[in-house]
Design a protein around this motif. Structure first.
Motif, PDB file in Angstrom:
ATOM      1  N   SER A   9      12.687 -16.411 -19.650  1.00 29.82           N
ATOM      2  CA  SER A   9      13.127 -15.108 -19.104  1.00 29.82           C
ATOM      3  C   SER A   9      12.394 -14.587 -17.903  1.00 29.82           C
ATOM      4  N   VAL A  10      12.759 -13.681 -17.188  1.00 24.97           N
ATOM      5  CA  VAL A  10      12.496 -13.263 -15.871  1.00 24.97           C
ATOM      6  C   VAL A  10      11.839 -11.916 -15.917  1.00 24.97           C
ATOM      7  N   ILE A  11      11.172 -11.425 -15.002  1.00 29.98           N
ATOM      8  CA  ILE A  11      10.932 -10.121 -14.557  1.00 29.98           C
ATOM      9  C   ILE A  11      10.117 -10.042 -13.341  1.00 29.98           C
ATOM     10  N   GLY A  12      10.068  -8.919 -12.410  1.00 30.98           N
ATOM     11  CA  GLY A  12       9.569  -8.814 -11.273  1.00 30.98           C
ATOM     12  C   GLY A  12       7.927  -8.373 -11.350  1.00 30.98           C
ATOM     13  N   LEU A  13       7.288  -8.509 -10.209  1.00 34.59           N
ATOM     14  CA  LEU A  13       5.963  -8.289 -10.370  1.00 34.59           C
ATOM     15  C   LEU A  13       5.724  -7.517  -9.030  1.00 34.59           C
ATOM     16  N   ARG A  14       5.101  -6.470  -9.122  1.00 30.99           N
ATOM     17  CA  ARG A  14       4.926  -5.691  -8.077  1.00 30.99           C
ATOM     18  C   ARG A  14       4.092  -6.431  -7.037  1.00 30.99           C
ATOM     19  N   GLU A  15       4.202  -6.481  -5.785  1.00 30.87           N
ATOM     20  CA  GLU A  15       3.441  -7.212  -4.784  1.00 30.87           C
ATOM     21  C   GLU A  15       1.997  -6.998  -4.753  1.00 30.87           C
ATOM     22  N   ALA A  16       1.571  -5.677  -4.714  1.00 29.95           N
ATOM     23  CA  ALA A  16       0.431  -5.299  -4.763  1.00 29.95           C
ATOM     24  C   ALA A  16      -0.399  -5.662  -6.178  1.00 29.95           C
ATOM     25  N   VAL A  18      -0.050  -8.810  -7.818  1.00 34.28           N
ATOM     26  CA  VAL A  18      -0.426 -10.145  -8.204  1.00 34.28           C
ATOM     27  C   VAL A  18      -1.683 -10.447  -8.716  1.00 34.28           C
ATOM     28  N   GLU A  19      -2.875 -10.111  -7.940  1.00 34.53           N
ATOM     29  CA  GLU A  19      -4.252 -10.518  -8.264  1.00 34.53           C
ATOM     30  C   GLU A  19      -4.529  -9.749  -9.850  1.00 34.53           C
ATOM     31  N   GLU A  20      -4.226  -8.605  -9.884  1.00 36.52           N
ATOM     32  CA  GLU A  20      -4.552  -7.936 -10.980  1.00 36.52           C
ATOM     33  C   GLU A  20      -3.751  -8.556 -12.203  1.00 36.52           C
ATOM     34  N   TYR A  21      -2.530  -8.731 -12.259  1.00 35.98           N
ATOM     35  CA  TYR A  21      -1.780  -9.557 -13.386  1.00 35.98           C
ATOM     36  C   TYR A  21      -2.379 -10.737 -13.683  1.00 35.98           C
ATOM     37  N   THR A  51       6.848 -12.812  -6.180  1.00 33.13           N
ATOM     38  CA  THR A  51       6.898 -11.921  -7.094  1.00 33.13           C
ATOM     39  C   THR A  51       7.828 -11.804  -8.323  1.00 33.13           C
ATOM     40  N   LEU A  52       8.323 -12.927  -8.509  1.00 32.17           N
ATOM     41  CA  LEU A  52       9.137 -13.285  -9.486  1.00 32.17           C
ATOM     42  C   LEU A  52       8.460 -14.015 -10.773  1.00 32.17           C
ATOM     43  N   LEU A  53       8.225 -13.733 -12.076  1.00 33.15           N
ATOM     44  CA  LEU A  53       7.539 -14.094 -12.937  1.00 33.15           C
ATOM     45  C   LEU A  53       8.626 -14.748 -13.794  1.00 33.15           C
ATOM     46  N   PHE A  54       8.266 -16.007 -14.399  1.00 28.33           N
ATOM     47  CA  PHE A  54       9.202 -16.687 -15.444  1.00 28.33           C
ATOM     48  C   PHE A  54       8.487 -17.013 -16.630  1.00 28.33           C
ATOM     49  N   SER A  55       9.065 -16.757 -17.466  1.00 30.58           N
ATOM     50  CA  SER A  55       8.129 -16.966 -18.875  1.00 30.58           C
ATOM     51  C   SER A  55       9.043 -18.042 -19.730  1.00 30.58           C
ATOM     52  N   ALA A  85       3.667  -3.063 -17.970  1.00 27.65           N
ATOM     53  CA  ALA A  85       4.876  -2.388 -17.147  1.00 27.65           C
ATOM     54  C   ALA A  85       4.245  -1.609 -16.132  1.00 27.65           C
ATOM     55  N   THR A  86       3.234  -1.280 -15.955  1.00 22.58           N
ATOM     56  CA  THR A  86       2.458  -0.682 -14.424  1.00 22.58           C
ATOM     57  C   THR A  86       2.508  -1.763 -13.570  1.00 22.58           C
ATOM     58  N   LEU A  87       2.386  -3.103 -13.941  1.00 25.37           N
ATOM     59  CA  LEU A  87       2.145  -3.906 -12.796  1.00 25.37           C
ATOM     60  C   LEU A  87       3.795  -4.785 -12.403  1.00 25.37           C
ATOM     61  N   GLN A  88       4.558  -4.713 -13.488  1.00 23.18           N
ATOM     62  CA  GLN A  88       6.068  -5.386 -13.194  1.00 23.18           C
ATOM     63  C   GLN A  88       6.985  -4.430 -12.986  1.00 23.18           C
ATOM     64  N   ILE A  89       8.274  -5.014 -12.403  1.00 24.51           N
ATOM     65  CA  ILE A  89       9.251  -4.436 -12.144  1.00 24.51           C
ATOM     66  C   ILE A  89      10.643  -5.084 -12.788  1.00 24.51           C
ATOM     67  N   SER A  90      11.486  -4.231 -13.265  1.00 24.67           N
ATOM     68  CA  SER A  90      12.670  -4.964 -13.648  1.00 24.67           C
ATOM     69  C   SER A  90      13.337  -5.722 -12.654  1.00 24.67           C
ATOM     70  N   VAL A  91      13.991  -6.693 -13.030  1.00 24.31           N
ATOM     71  CA  VAL A  91      15.086  -7.377 -12.454  1.00 24.31           C
ATOM     72  C   VAL A  91      16.530  -7.036 -12.669  1.00 24.31           C
ATOM     73  N   GLU A  92      17.351  -7.145 -11.866  1.00 23.87           N
ATOM     74  CA  GLU A  92      18.833  -6.899 -11.898  1.00 23.87           C
ATOM     75  C   GLU A  92      19.195  -7.142 -13.250  1.00 23.87           C
TER      76      GLU A  92
END
Length: 109
Positions: A9-16, A18-21, A51-55, A85-92
């Motif tokens: 699966s995939v989800i987006g990550l807020r650019e700012a 990355v380090e915190e995640y 900024t794309l996460l793949f699990s 959820a505060t660090l991630q963003i949904s993908v299309e």
């Protein structure tokens, strides 16, 4: 023995974020790790491309939806997911706050 189900699966990550995640994932909370293992999830990895996460994980059990729902009811996992959820963003195509499941195209044992 239960059949192994492979999940990608995939989800987006807020650019700012990355380090915190990545910092959080170097020290995942013990209760979250126990819940994942207790739900029959094995061989779990998260990869980042920009900024794309793949699990990827493998599920070994008889009630996939029920086991995942049980994780989502545990207070420590709820807090973890709220934080992520505060660090991630949904993908299309994904539901809000959710990873988008991907179809398996190829597998070789």
């Amino acid at each position: 023995m239960a059949k192994v189900q492979r999940v990608g699966s995939v989800i987006g990550l807020r650019e700012a974020a990355v380090e915190e995640y990545e910092r959080y994932h170097r020290e995942v909370w013990p209760g979250v790790l126990e819940a994942i293992s207790g739900a029959g999830i094995r061989n779990y990895s998260i990869y980042r491309f920009g900024t794309l996460l793949f699990s990827y994980w493998e599920y070994e059990g008889d009630d996939y939806e029920g086991d995942l729902a049980a994780i989502d009811r545990l207070p420590e996992c709820v807090r973890w997911n709220d934080l992520m959820a505060t660090l991630q963003i949904s993908v299309e195509g994904a539901q809000p706050r959710s990873w988008l499941a991907l179809p398996e195209v190829f597998h070789l044992d």
